[in-house]
Design a protein around this motif. Structure first.
Motif, PDB file in Angstrom:
ATOM      1  N   ALA A  25       0.983  -1.176   0.134  1.00  0.00           N
ATOM      2  CA  ALA A  25      -0.026  -0.054  -0.040  1.00  0.00           C
ATOM      3  C   ALA A  25       0.843   1.220   0.050  1.00  0.00           C
ATOM      4  CB  ALA A  25      -0.876   0.152   1.176  1.00  0.00           C
ATOM      5  N   LEU A  35       0.532   5.517  -1.371  1.00  0.00           N
ATOM      6  CA  LEU A  35       0.996   5.918  -2.652  1.00  0.00           C
ATOM      7  C   LEU A  35       0.214   4.979  -3.581  1.00  0.00           C
ATOM      8  CD1 LEU A  35       4.783   6.688  -2.231  1.00  0.00           C
ATOM      9  CD2 LEU A  35       2.998   8.223  -2.907  1.00  0.00           C
ATOM     10  N   THR A  36      -0.281   3.508  -3.523  1.00  0.00           N
ATOM     11  CA  THR A  36      -0.807   2.783  -4.121  1.00  0.00           C
ATOM     12  C   THR A  36      -2.159   3.243  -4.485  1.00  0.00           C
ATOM     13  OG1 THR A  36       0.600   0.932  -3.749  1.00  0.00           O
ATOM     14  CG2 THR A  36      -1.696   0.510  -4.460  1.00  0.00           C
ATOM     15  N   LEU A  76      -3.344   5.987  -4.285  1.00  0.00           N
ATOM     16  CA  LEU A  76      -3.113   7.365  -5.055  1.00  0.00           C
ATOM     17  C   LEU A  76      -2.951   7.314  -6.619  1.00  0.00           C
ATOM     18  CD1 LEU A  76      -2.664  10.458  -5.403  1.00  0.00           C
ATOM     19  CD2 LEU A  76      -0.365  10.196  -4.651  1.00  0.00           C
ATOM     20  N   ALA A  77      -2.116   6.281  -6.759  1.00  0.00           N
ATOM     21  CA  ALA A  77      -1.665   5.990  -8.266  1.00  0.00           C
ATOM     22  C   ALA A  77      -2.910   5.357  -8.698  1.00  0.00           C
ATOM     23  CB  ALA A  77      -0.270   5.166  -8.372  1.00  0.00           C
TER      24      ALA A  77
END
Lengths: 248, 248, 248, 248, 248, 248, 248, 248
Positions: free
Chosen positions: E210, E214-215, E217-218
């Motif tokens: 996770a 950032l995961t 988010l992307a």
């Protein structure tokens, strides 16, 4: 299973003392008992003369003491890395003859003197004073492995003369362990000043773009000096162990 | 400036043939000419017996030929890495006695036989057939450096028996260069089967999560086998050069 | 809305007991109430026989207890993961018959024996002692899901013989959960020794280039053994749940 | 060495036809020849009934043809992945009975019909049309492995009804391979609609923050649906191989 | 400088009350004082009716109180985000009429009722219970900005029916704020079910892959649903502020 | 299934023309046909008045033409993004009345004039000339969606006055799409000069530390201007679609 | 060895007071003692007039005090950065005349007034109040280096007028140090408003996509204003030191 | 609007020739026309004597020629960077007096001699021959900006003596631009040998762990030499422009 035991087994078969089915049963696990390098780790330790190593980080004091007792009872030297002060204090209460290297975060429990090995002197070179815990971990490991070593500290590349004044050390060491954080440039300079094996040890010293040591790690891997090899961030133990492999 | 020349200079001062100001002038650059390791690179090359190396990638054929001529004119052996087929063909037209190792992408121009060096045999071990260009670059470099070497290819960890059948090689090599892409697990297994120096060479073989070689690179750096050292991705040359440092 | 209720509604329309507009109103939400797989989670749990799971991390003791009571009151088995010692102690005070697996950081509250499911035995394999919390989380989850399982610990690839001695387990398990940190090489070796499903579980064990588990994660994803699948870092629960999906 | 041969050897020793030293010599390599799973890969292939696989990317047409001939000569089925159109055309010239699946970039050379294996039907589900090459690679691999499979394409989560209309497929497949790029959300939704094994295959479809497939990869690894497992980016082959492990 | 003041100045020049040099001096800074949108922030706040916002993280209680007093003294509403319990308690001692939303970590000090603004209702949708602090921060911000809002919580994509049952909310909200951690798939599904503006808010909920948020988010940035926009990780405040921009 | 058809069905049941079992059968798939938003995409397109969109990248000319024909045959407007010049030329041969926006890499095939929608004017603002392809993609999309829009180009923050001279546009646009590469600072400045919705579009313009657009993406997400939302790198289409959601 | 000493040595040789071998011995280390820039750091400090700097982070109070005493005993000014309140308090007990800048986390021990250097005034500009510790570290460093400096705080780009009102400062400063976290846009705007040297200092202020300062760092490196240079995250000291290099 | 024009306007108001409303109208845009630094870029260029710069990468030959003509027509010097050979050839056909620096990938079109500026000599230092294109871009930019400069090439840190022999250059240059790829160590060593401003320019030279220049970039940012500043990867232009800011 060593050759002698195998011969005994086969002799028993020949002489009819052991029937074929029983021999097949016994040979079933032969591949692995016959490998020799294997079995339990302290066997290897005793045979090769290297101490048993306990990576202390993330282990409780009780776990460390339990493993240490098993090692010492087997007559082997016990070497503990990444152990904090509180746990080290407890270990010393149980093993009063143990040696605690506080800066290196190592404890050595050696019931008999560690035999000298190797043919030369390993140089442990550190760029800055913040790199010393890692450099000292390397020194303690070398001591536990019976290797001569010499320290060369605070010779970072922004004051290049400090390193150049010691170029005799660089030229004559059997192996050079070079510890540096931040931009990790020291192994490149050292690698250009000697034809001996150079092991770079990046440290987590620094902030921001130092990325917890990833920057000196990548820098050392892309060193413009040919033939520099690298170990993991802060891995003074690994560098020393590699040096011992190189100077057998 | 070597000791003999320095003595001559000082004798001249003592005998009044050279006045003090002139001597100061001549000594001005002494630090660097006196260091001895310095000057132009082919001096070092000639003295140490290592060949001059040209990193071919990103250089034009003309640049490569120009540098090669300068090296060969000095009587040194010229070793070119990362050179593609077209450029290699042109080099061979100019130097018909050069040797082109196509898979390794190397060319060696040796006017005299390369003297054997080192005391043992370096094992070059590769996990898969896609890793061979990097492994062969290591072999060619070892040849150019005068080191004996033996190949052990296609022994990846998903077929572990292939490696185990060769454990004599692992146990007796002077240094082991272990080339692997993808998950880069081979140095860990090899490191547990030998007490000799192990140099891991990650390759860019793989896709997706292999991250162009960063994954085997990081994997080798965190190897559970103690004392494995690592070089940059695809750097067969660097591994061989490091092996030569280790087996002087 | 189950078929019986739908029939009743349509019968009412046919018999004029329910007019068309009212029926349209009632059918409005039919798609979703008719799906059947849905509604509240403990319905699914009860129906499928899997326990209700509480992810304890980041929840207060009160929240955990509140959810646990709701589950137990519904007659379902409650399984709590990632619960620290202090909170677990409080849960055991409220549910004295609960079982706390300290190393696994799990608590199971089962008012009735958990029925055995699946046709085989799941092997839970761990590379090093530091990986045990994750491996034990998998074992506890398997137990809560009613799956037979066997442990195979401390069989890291740098001492490959330890794994080879257990190859019967590898060949006969219904599913293999392989837990490893650092370079994460173990699933590749295991995958080459069995044709059964292999689930890699990378752990956050290690430092520096281990990148908090991203390195073994990426390594397992690029495994040279075909058909290895992977779950998130430290996700022993997920691996066990996947194994249960595979061995229905 | 199989048990029969071992019995013969031991009988020879017992009867004095083979002396002990000779027997020791013959048993020396027994561990590895006796392992059985080992030797050359096509032995394993023939015995397990799986085809020999050639990863075509980065291999020349000549290399592919050479390996393919060796496999076919041994009577095994040859399955080539990641082969571009030009090379595939050449392979078909040499093996006119080969089958080329262009979108999947696979070639299958099967001299005899591939035997059906497994007990169920594997569902291959793809989010968008750009994911089809990866999904088709999975289908071709399943075909080569003798597994029944069904396609469910263009059912991305932004049009959730398309997936919901097919929920019978989700509920009854033996294994579900779920292929998705971009945000990689499909396995989470599928995982919530079935209790069967779900294998997520992230693809490199997308741009910018899709990070070449790393985003769907990470997304699938952190799926909120319990028990989803994941393979490498674009690895349709690996997902199918894993499905075959699960449905033996 | 507003138009009235500028007229006065020019009149003074015309009437000879102000000489040209003095006028030039006064006009020197006119560009910026004339811009109107500028000066000190509470002017803007008062004029636009939005409250003054204090980002509490990293500020001491004294700093927060000092700024809050200045705002309240100007008659504006003061809205504090990211404030922990201890500091909030101190603020409430000084401003007994302040409102503390503990889960949202917000404090609102409004001396007069906050005027309703906007024409519709903003839906705040959260995937899991761990995402609630971020969702509640959005709700509190909407309240401080005078926007109607409705909560829709625990509707993660692995139980897709929960979301589908609420599709009326999705279709009729003026703006949809969608909060999700882990794989961040919810905005894609929501975006396919409505033609209203959808703002994705990734949260740092999750572990391992996770990547601290950032995961998701992307994942949200690569959503397969057209026209989803995204704010920073855990930025419930920013999402609500953006929603207020959209529903003026 | 629309309400009218449902009424007919229920009427048939009431009148005995359709028996209950047959009605159950017909209602079986009602959830999805009844959802309304679903079925095939061009239904949604026609109903909502938005054009059908084809993402051209990675599709062959034949695939693009096939989909385009299906759309146009249904009477819908077809809008193609990310189409290179060669493919666009082929499309124009088949659809001579299509419009090709070369810089925007878009083709619009509209058999009837696109109806104007929305209440305001969307401002498309670009920092530098290299950002224009992305900005123009947004403009073309807005045109296809029937939204008024105005261009404001080459107003990067290193020449801040250029932007300030246009502050009336910033203050009065219904939505502002702000396109910028490199450091991506423009949305922050714009966000401070308007209270309207601001959508940041990072571009892949730049090199080195621009990281292919990840730097402006992250910069926009951490904008110090409250309430800026962001879309994926180079996603002019998505920004325009989001603007259309905001200005219905 | 300075020229005077070298002359003395050579005179001794000439006059026969020193024989040639002894002279060779003394000249052996001349390269490095003759370099002049070298030796111990406080020599350089004294000669150049810059203070000795102690990086306090990670050092114990005892270590800091030990180094400080050595510096002060040599008559140099001692400047300590990154020192927390507790350690600073202890330093002030030992050096009552030391000055502690709490926000800047710096202590200056100057026994004599620091001489003014440089020809202009360095502007230290900060975007937000959270950036002040870094900005103040720069100011304290400038003070210790004897450089005039002026503060310009809270002039972030989302309220651009605040910066524009101070454009005289921007135009006339000798060097501009621009401190900003989050999206790090301020140096770009400043760089467009002045032709003086601009040094960007990214800070770790922000969360989520701010990536601990990596985002403003990358943003400043890709600034659209030509000729902006950058230092490490939070490195106010380095920026001030660089400014001093620029304004000698 | 310059002061003279403002005086004229105000005089007109005073004398009744311009009424107040008309004056308000004219002053409306005064802020921006009065800023002086603004308007179109070639005004700034002409006034400051810096050439107009065209970043050639990603521009067509026609675009480059169009902008170049506009600049030259205004009488300014035109400086084009990142222009490949083919486009440069076309530019030279149109501007036969232009100068093409092929290695630097720059074209300079100067109708009048470039005036010398600055007070010293900028040293451009490069580590290896592969770094020369970037170093030459810096040199060409310095030439276009009228700055004296000197080259110091092939002085990488693995042959440290080469750099030390040139220490006079390091000590006396007005600014030092230090260009290096791979591990990027050179600025640290240079920074320790001079008290002048040092600008590090990382290059994308290298492979694997060099990460396209991110490694030397991060290394330079964490340099152990105080006061080194850094520009973007391969940004020779930016470094030269910064040097010009420093040496006005």
């Amino acid at each position: 299973m060593d050759p002698a035991k195998l011969r005994t087994l086969l002799d028993s078969v020949r002489q009819g003392q052991l029937d074929v089915d029983a021999a097949i049963g016994q040979l079933r696990d032969l591949p692995y008992s016959d490998l020799g390098y294997a079995m339990v780790d302290h066997h290897r330790a005793l045979r090769q003369g290297v101490p048993e190593v306990i990576f202390g980080e993330g282990k409780t004091t009780e776990q460390i003491l339990g493993i240490a007792r098993a090692i010492v009872d087997h007559g082997a030297t016990c070497f503990i890395t990444r152990i904090d002060d509180d746990k080290a204090k407890r270990v010393l209460e149980v093993f009063p003859d143990a040696r605690h290297a506080q800066l290196a975060r190592c404890v050595t429990i050696a019931r008999s003197p560690i035999a000298k090995k190797g043919t030369g002197t390993v140089a442990v070179i550190a760029a800055g004073t913040s790199d010393l815990p890692v450099a000292e971990e390397a020194c303690e490991t070398l001591a536990a492995l019976g290797r001569e070593h010499v320290r060369l500290y605070d010779v970072g590349v922004s004051g290049i003369h400090r390193l150049l004044m010691k170029r005799e050390v660089l030229a004559t060491a059997s192996v050079l362990i070079v510890v540096a954080g931040m931009e990790g440039a020291l192994p490149s300079v050292v690698g250009g000043l000697t034809d001996r094996p150079v092991i770079g040890v990046p440290t987590s010293v620094g902030y921001g773009a130092a990325l917890g040591g990833l920057t000196p790690l990548a820098a050392m891997l892309t060193s413009c000096a040919s033939g520099v090899t690298v170990v993991n961030i802060d891995n003074g133990f690994g560098a020393a162990f590699a040096a011992a492999r190189m100077d057998r």
